[in-house]
Design an enzyme around this catalytic site. Structure first.
Site, PDB file in Angstrom:
ATOM      1  N   ALA A 199       7.244  14.136   8.887  1.00 38.78           N
ATOM      2  CA  ALA A 199       7.635  14.897   7.707  1.00 38.78           C
ATOM      3  C   ALA A 199       8.163  13.908   6.674  1.00 38.78           C
ATOM      4  CB  ALA A 199       8.706  15.914   8.076  1.00 38.78           C
ATOM      5  N   GLY A 222       6.720  14.684  12.711  1.00 38.19           N
ATOM      6  CA  GLY A 222       5.806  15.778  12.360  1.00 38.19           C
ATOM      7  C   GLY A 222       4.344  15.448  12.629  1.00 38.19           C
ATOM      8  N   GLU A 254       3.889  16.149  16.167  1.00 39.03           N
ATOM      9  CA  GLU A 254       4.021  17.607  16.310  1.00 39.03           C
ATOM     10  C   GLU A 254       2.770  18.347  15.849  1.00 39.03           C
ATOM     11  OE1 GLU A 254       7.769  17.394  14.127  1.00 39.03           O
ATOM     12  OE2 GLU A 254       8.740  18.465  15.764  1.00 39.03           O
TER      13      GLU A 254
HETATM   14  N1  CAA Z   1       8.207  10.036   4.931  1.00 37.95           N
HETATM   15  C1  CAA Z   1       8.112   9.520   3.698  1.00 37.95           C
HETATM   16  N2  CAA Z   1       7.512   8.337   3.427  1.00 37.95           N
HETATM   17  C2  CAA Z   1       7.014   7.663   4.477  1.00 37.95           C
HETATM   18  C3  CAA Z   1       7.090   8.134   5.785  1.00 37.95           C
HETATM   19  C4  CAA Z   1       7.718   9.400   5.991  1.00 37.95           C
HETATM   20  N3  CAA Z   1       7.783   9.981   7.208  1.00 37.95           N
HETATM   21  N4  CAA Z   1       6.529   7.226   6.607  1.00 37.95           N
HETATM   22  C5  CAA Z   1       6.106   6.224   5.828  1.00 37.95           C
HETATM   23  N5  CAA Z   1       6.405   6.468   4.531  1.00 37.95           N
HETATM   24  C6  CAA Z   1       6.146   5.616   3.378  1.00 37.95           C
HETATM   25  C7  CAA Z   1       7.115   4.459   3.292  1.00 37.95           C
HETATM   26  O1  CAA Z   1       8.331   4.880   2.695  1.00 37.95           O
HETATM   27  C8  CAA Z   1       6.340   3.491   2.456  1.00 37.95           C
HETATM   28  O2  CAA Z   1       6.426   3.900   1.109  1.00 37.95           O
HETATM   29  P1  CAA Z   1       6.631   2.774  -0.042  1.00 37.95           P
HETATM   30  O3  CAA Z   1       5.395   1.923   0.026  1.00 37.95           O
HETATM   31  O4  CAA Z   1       6.737   3.598  -1.285  1.00 37.95           O
HETATM   32  O5  CAA Z   1       7.863   2.020   0.318  1.00 37.95           O
HETATM   33  C9  CAA Z   1       4.911   3.713   2.897  1.00 37.95           C
HETATM   34  O6  CAA Z   1       4.875   5.006   3.526  1.00 37.95           O
HETATM   35  C10 CAA Z   1       4.429   2.700   3.910  1.00 37.95           C
HETATM   36  O7  CAA Z   1       5.362   2.682   4.965  1.00 37.95           O
HETATM   37  P2  CAA Z   1       6.030   1.331   5.521  1.00 37.95           P
HETATM   38  O8  CAA Z   1       6.140   0.324   4.441  1.00 37.95           O
HETATM   39  O9  CAA Z   1       7.292   1.719   6.220  1.00 37.95           O
HETATM   40  O10 CAA Z   1       4.899   0.867   6.541  1.00 37.95           O
HETATM   41  P3  CAA Z   1       5.119   0.010   7.873  1.00 37.95           P
HETATM   42  O11 CAA Z   1       3.758  -0.365   8.338  1.00 37.95           O
HETATM   43  O12 CAA Z   1       6.097  -1.076   7.657  1.00 37.95           O
HETATM   44  O13 CAA Z   1       5.760   1.042   8.921  1.00 37.95           O
HETATM   45  C11 CAA Z   1       5.998   3.145  10.062  1.00 37.95           C
HETATM   46  C12 CAA Z   1       5.044   2.148   9.351  1.00 37.95           C
HETATM   47  C13 CAA Z   1       6.500   2.515  11.360  1.00 37.95           C
HETATM   48  C14 CAA Z   1       5.200   4.394  10.371  1.00 37.95           C
HETATM   49  C15 CAA Z   1       7.181   3.446   9.132  1.00 37.95           C
HETATM   50  O14 CAA Z   1       6.683   3.819   7.865  1.00 37.95           O
HETATM   51  C16 CAA Z   1       8.056   4.559   9.629  1.00 37.95           C
HETATM   52  O15 CAA Z   1       8.848   4.353  10.518  1.00 37.95           O
HETATM   53  N6  CAA Z   1       7.924   5.754   9.014  1.00 37.95           N
HETATM   54  C17 CAA Z   1       8.768   6.886   9.335  1.00 37.95           C
HETATM   55  C18 CAA Z   1       8.373   7.494  10.656  1.00 37.95           C
HETATM   56  C19 CAA Z   1       9.321   8.614  10.995  1.00 37.95           C
HETATM   57  O16 CAA Z   1      10.500   8.433  11.199  1.00 37.95           O
HETATM   58  N7  CAA Z   1       8.762   9.857  11.095  1.00 37.95           N
HETATM   59  C20 CAA Z   1       9.519  11.029  11.424  1.00 37.95           C
HETATM   60  C21 CAA Z   1       9.972  11.725  10.182  1.00 37.95           C
HETATM   61  S1  CAA Z   1      11.128  12.993  10.529  1.00 37.95           S
HETATM   62  C22 CAA Z   1      10.204  14.334  10.973  1.00 37.95           C
HETATM   63  O17 CAA Z   1       8.991  14.276  11.093  1.00 37.95           O
HETATM   64  C23 CAA Z   1      10.992  15.579  11.183  1.00 37.95           C
HETATM   65  C24 CAA Z   1      10.262  16.704  11.777  1.00 37.95           C
HETATM   66  O18 CAA Z   1      10.068  16.793  12.971  1.00 37.95           O
HETATM   67  C25 CAA Z   1       9.813  17.818  10.948  1.00 37.95           C
END
Ligand code: CAA
Length: 261
Positions: A63, A108, A111
């Protein structure tokens, strides 16, 4: 649609979540578009769906954390409901849905894949429920579907530790059915979908309903659910043709008799 692409190949519909600059993270707009896309699927012609993410790196990275960061308690609950409603629509969609997981399937993303009937992934796929690291619980069904899919012990370990797992481990614990080299994933998904689409459509839909509804019931009720859906297949053209084709030695005669069905 800005973030969701939909194309039909034969009797297979392919939904692609396309928000590559945020690794296909699910914000409200993506959820709305997914909902509308599902509503627009032509169920008279399409017999199986594939759900995937745009690009080579991510299926869905969760998400949208930016959107969630300022939510109040009530807004958080409403956002959870929004995701849950779309994911449930996918789960009970009348035709099978295959998740072709082509990279990160986090939060998400994991999920939404679990709301699909079948999960296959690329060798670079990464799965996890990282929510507790962000100070929240999984909110789009993760606490419920992961425990049902891989068992409560493994689900609790993944959710409490927030540790990501790679494709081979996802295969080992039964979270995915198969792992493919990245470049072969979509072809494998399309082949599987076409294999499903060529089977009797009412029977396939009834199998999905029987499995889904039966899993929510006790065994005494579950077998009654199956009986009704089994009975429902009789007198259909598919049943008459399928059984006549098996029984009759003259296969051409049967094909001719049913050619307009
Ligand atoms: N939400 C918003 N933006 C996201 C995102 C997310 N879940 N995941 C990645 N992005 C964005 C980053 O902010 C980044 O944007 P910018 O270029 O503007 O900075 C872009 O996507 C690329 O991401 P990274 O630079 O972080 O890429 P990476 O290769 O270094 O890392 C990753 C990849 C490990 C997937 C890392 O992006 C990450 O950890 N993302 C978040 C994953 C996460 O925690 N997901 C769970 C969300 S909570 C949820 O889902 C709740 C629920 O159950 C409903």
């Amino acid at each position: 649609m800005e973030f969701v692409l939909y194309e039909v190949k034969g009797q297979v519909g392919i939904i692609t979540i396309s928000r590559e600059k945020a690794l296909n993270a699910l914000n409200s707009a993506v959820l709305d578009e997914l909902d509308k896309t599902l509503d627009a699927v032509d169920l008279d012609n399409v017999r199986c769906l594939i759900l995937t993410g745009a690009g080579q790196k991510s299926f869905v990275a969760g998400a949208d954390i930016g959107e969630m960061s300022t939510l109040t308690k009530a807004e958080g609950e409403a956002f959870g409901k929004k995701g849950n409603d779309v994911f449930r629509k996918l789960e009970v969609f009348p035709i099978p849905v295959i998740a072709a997981i082509n990279g990160f399937a986090l939060g998400g993303g994991c999920e939404i894949s679990m709301s699909c009937d079948i999960r296959i992934c690329s060798d670079n796929a990464v799965f996890g429920q990282p929510e507790v690291g962000l100070g929240i619980t999984p909110g789009f069904g993760g606490t419920q579907r992961l425990a049902r899919l891989v068992g409560p012990g493994m689900a609790k370990q993944m959710i409490y530790t927030a540790r990501n797992i790679k494709a081979d481990e996802a295969l080992r614990i039964g979270l995915v059915n198969a792992v493919y080299p990245q470049e072969e994933l979509m072809a494998a998904a399309e082949k599987m979908a076409a294999g499903i689409a060529k089977n009797a459509p009412i029977a396939v839909r009834n199998c999905k309903k029987a499995i889904n509804d039966g899993l929510e019931a006790g065994m005494d009720d579950a077998i009654v659910i199956e009986e009704k859906l089994f009975g429902d297949c009789f007198e259909t053209e598919d049943q008459k043709y399928g059984m006549a084709f098996f029984l009759d030695k003259n296969k051409e005669k049967v094909k001719e008799a049913f050619k307009n069905c």
